[in-house]
Design a protein around this motif. Structure first.
Motif, PDB file in Angstrom:
ATOM      1  N   GLU A   1       1.385  -2.648 -10.081  1.00  0.00           N
ATOM      2  CA  GLU A   1       0.617  -1.866 -11.051  1.00  0.00           C
ATOM      3  C   GLU A   1      -0.142  -0.808 -10.259  1.00  0.00           C
ATOM      4  O   GLU A   1      -1.132  -1.111  -9.593  1.00  0.00           O
ATOM      5  CB  GLU A   1      -0.349  -2.754 -11.830  1.00  0.00           C
ATOM      6  CG  GLU A   1      -1.086  -2.046 -12.947  1.00  0.00           C
ATOM      7  CD  GLU A   1      -0.197  -1.651 -14.123  1.00  0.00           C
ATOM      8  OE1 GLU A   1      -0.569  -0.722 -14.864  1.00  0.00           O
ATOM      9  OE2 GLU A   1       0.876  -2.283 -14.302  1.00  0.00           O
TER      10      GLU A   1
ATOM     11  N   PRO B   1      -0.213   6.551 -12.449  1.00  0.00           N
ATOM     12  CA  PRO B   1      -0.747   5.204 -12.647  1.00  0.00           C
ATOM     13  C   PRO B   1       0.102   4.419 -13.640  1.00  0.00           C
ATOM     14  O   PRO B   1       0.633   4.972 -14.608  1.00  0.00           O
ATOM     15  CB  PRO B   1      -2.151   5.460 -13.194  1.00  0.00           C
ATOM     16  CG  PRO B   1      -2.498   6.830 -12.725  1.00  0.00           C
ATOM     17  CD  PRO B   1      -1.217   7.601 -12.740  1.00  0.00           C
TER      18      PRO B   1
ATOM     19  N   ARG C   1     -12.848   5.435  -3.171  1.00  0.00           N
ATOM     20  CA  ARG C   1     -12.334   4.182  -2.629  1.00  0.00           C
ATOM     21  C   ARG C   1     -12.846   3.898  -1.215  1.00  0.00           C
ATOM     22  O   ARG C   1     -12.678   2.794  -0.718  1.00  0.00           O
ATOM     23  CB  ARG C   1     -10.797   4.190  -2.587  1.00  0.00           C
ATOM     24  CG  ARG C   1     -10.110   4.602  -3.887  1.00  0.00           C
ATOM     25  CD  ARG C   1      -9.925   3.422  -4.833  1.00  0.00           C
ATOM     26  NE  ARG C   1     -11.138   3.039  -5.497  1.00  0.00           N
ATOM     27  CZ  ARG C   1     -11.683   3.695  -6.530  1.00  0.00           C
ATOM     28  NH1 ARG C   1     -11.134   4.793  -6.997  1.00  0.00           N
ATOM     29  NH2 ARG C   1     -12.771   3.245  -7.114  1.00  0.00           N
TER      30      ARG C   1
ATOM     31  N   GLU D   1     -10.984  -4.806  -3.426  1.00  0.00           N
ATOM     32  CA  GLU D   1     -10.355  -3.852  -4.331  1.00  0.00           C
ATOM     33  C   GLU D   1      -9.015  -3.377  -3.786  1.00  0.00           C
ATOM     34  O   GLU D   1      -8.017  -3.319  -4.515  1.00  0.00           O
ATOM     35  CB  GLU D   1     -11.293  -2.666  -4.545  1.00  0.00           C
ATOM     36  CG  GLU D   1     -10.710  -1.551  -5.403  1.00  0.00           C
ATOM     37  CD  GLU D   1     -11.608  -0.331  -5.429  1.00  0.00           C
ATOM     38  OE1 GLU D   1     -12.107  -0.006  -6.517  1.00  0.00           O
ATOM     39  OE2 GLU D   1     -11.809   0.283  -4.356  1.00  0.00           O
TER      40      GLU D   1
ATOM     41  N   GLU E   1      -6.175  -5.847  -4.234  1.00  0.00           N
ATOM     42  CA  GLU E   1      -5.751  -5.945  -5.629  1.00  0.00           C
ATOM     43  C   GLU E   1      -4.893  -4.745  -6.032  1.00  0.00           C
ATOM     44  O   GLU E   1      -3.928  -4.883  -6.780  1.00  0.00           O
ATOM     45  CB  GLU E   1      -6.980  -6.034  -6.537  1.00  0.00           C
ATOM     46  CG  GLU E   1      -7.802  -7.305  -6.333  1.00  0.00           C
ATOM     47  CD  GLU E   1      -9.126  -7.269  -7.081  1.00  0.00           C
ATOM     48  OE1 GLU E   1      -9.428  -6.220  -7.700  1.00  0.00           O
ATOM     49  OE2 GLU E   1      -9.856  -8.274  -7.023  1.00  0.00           O
ATOM     50  N   GLN E   2      -5.218  -3.573  -5.495  1.00  0.00           N
ATOM     51  CA  GLN E   2      -4.527  -2.361  -5.927  1.00  0.00           C
ATOM     52  C   GLN E   2      -3.207  -2.120  -5.214  1.00  0.00           C
ATOM     53  O   GLN E   2      -2.422  -1.265  -5.654  1.00  0.00           O
ATOM     54  CB  GLN E   2      -5.468  -1.160  -5.749  1.00  0.00           C
ATOM     55  CG  GLN E   2      -6.653  -1.241  -6.705  1.00  0.00           C
ATOM     56  CD  GLN E   2      -7.677  -0.145  -6.484  1.00  0.00           C
ATOM     57  OE1 GLN E   2      -7.675   0.521  -5.456  1.00  0.00           O
ATOM     58  NE2 GLN E   2      -8.565   0.034  -7.444  1.00  0.00           N
TER      59      GLN E   2
ATOM     60  N   SER F   1      -2.609   1.977  -9.307  1.00  0.00           N
ATOM     61  CA  SER F   1      -3.975   2.181  -9.785  1.00  0.00           C
ATOM     62  C   SER F   1      -4.327   3.656  -9.946  1.00  0.00           C
ATOM     63  O   SER F   1      -4.025   4.471  -9.061  1.00  0.00           O
ATOM     64  CB  SER F   1      -4.956   1.545  -8.798  1.00  0.00           C
ATOM     65  OG  SER F   1      -6.288   1.942  -9.074  1.00  0.00           O
TER      66      SER F   1
END
Length: 270
Positions: free
Chosen positions: A21, A68, A149, A4, A7-8, A23
């Motif tokens: 992007e 975000p 997280r 995760e 990806e973030q 999150s």
């Protein structure tokens, strides 16, 4: 399967211009966590400096609260030498400048693994005897969705703030690891130095404490396993306080340090 966190903090692009992007999973108070943003721009710096993948030092100024959604990251290499390189980086959302930073990168593997310090490693009970952030007050969990997280276990002698009995010492210590099992690395350390609640919680001052400036030093590639993280403050003036962080790895080495200047938390009514 990817993690995760990777990806973030992903960036896409080339030649110093990248898209990201941001999150919503890293929201805290009125914006996205400063350490998370540091890891995003840290990835863009890594992509711009082939052969020098690791942050050695980075100093970031937070210009406005990030939200975000889409962002752009621009990197300008100022000098690329034999063992280290220095670059400037900016993160923007639309017309809004969010963060500007100057960083020096290198290859920690090539620079050596001799870590020495006169600092004292925090003495902590084992993680299973510490207090999980899952027991944090509801208002803290609402303010900081980013707590989902990771797995954080606080020193049981330093959690009085969670039950309305802060010590007033300005000290927080916790075991730390990412919730999905991703092992720590130099880029994730840029996030870890800003992951604990503001140390002002231990002064009886809960609430979002926006970062104005944060400087992080990464001293070595961390060993796998739990990290020990300690935040402390000694001074508050003009509505601002400093927060010093140490990150120790499972081998007992001081692998990252930081200092940030942040605003004093505002009362909820403000």
């Amino acid at each position: 399967m990817g993690y995760e966190f990777d990806e973030q903090v992903e960036v896409r692009g080339a030649d110093g211009e990248y898209a990201a992007e941001l999150s919503p999973g890293w929201l805290v108070g009125g914006g996205l966590n400063g350490g998370y943003l540091l890891a995003v721009v840290g990835n863009a710096l890594r992509a711009s400096l082939p052969g020098k993948p690791d942050p050695l030092t980075i100093s970031a100024y937070y210009l406005s609260a990030s939200v975000p959604g889409p962002a752009t990251v621009s990197v300008e290499v100022r000098r690329d030498g034999g063992s280290v390189a220095t670059a400037a980086v900016d993160l923007r959302q639309g017309e809004e400048a969010r963060l500007t930073a100057l960083a020096t990168y290198g290859d920690l593997g090539r620079l050596g693994d001799d870590v020495r310090t006169t600092a004292e490693e925090p003495v902590m009970p084992p993680p299973e005897e510490c207090v999980s952030h899952a027991f944090a007050p509801e208002q803290v969990r609402r303010m900081a969705p980013m707590l989902q997280r990771f797995d954080m276990r606080f020193h049981p002698g330093q959690v009085g703030w969670a039950v309305g009995q802060p010590s007033g010492n300005g000290l927080l210590s916790a075991w730390f690891r990412l919730a999905d099992g991703r092992e720590p690395d130099p880029i994730s350390l840029l996030m870890v130095v800003d992951a604990l609640p503001p140390v002002t919680f231990d002064l009886g001052m809960p609430g979002w404490a926006p970062t104005l400036e944060l400087t992080a030093h990464v001293r070595a590639t961390p060993a796998p396993g739990w990290l020990k993280v300690r935040h402390a403050t000694r001074n508050m003036a003009g509505g601002m306080f400093e927060e010093d962080c140490e990150v120790w790895d499972s081998a007992g080495r001081l692998v990252a340090q930081s200092r940030q200047l942040a605003r004093q938390p505002r009362p909820a009514a403000d």
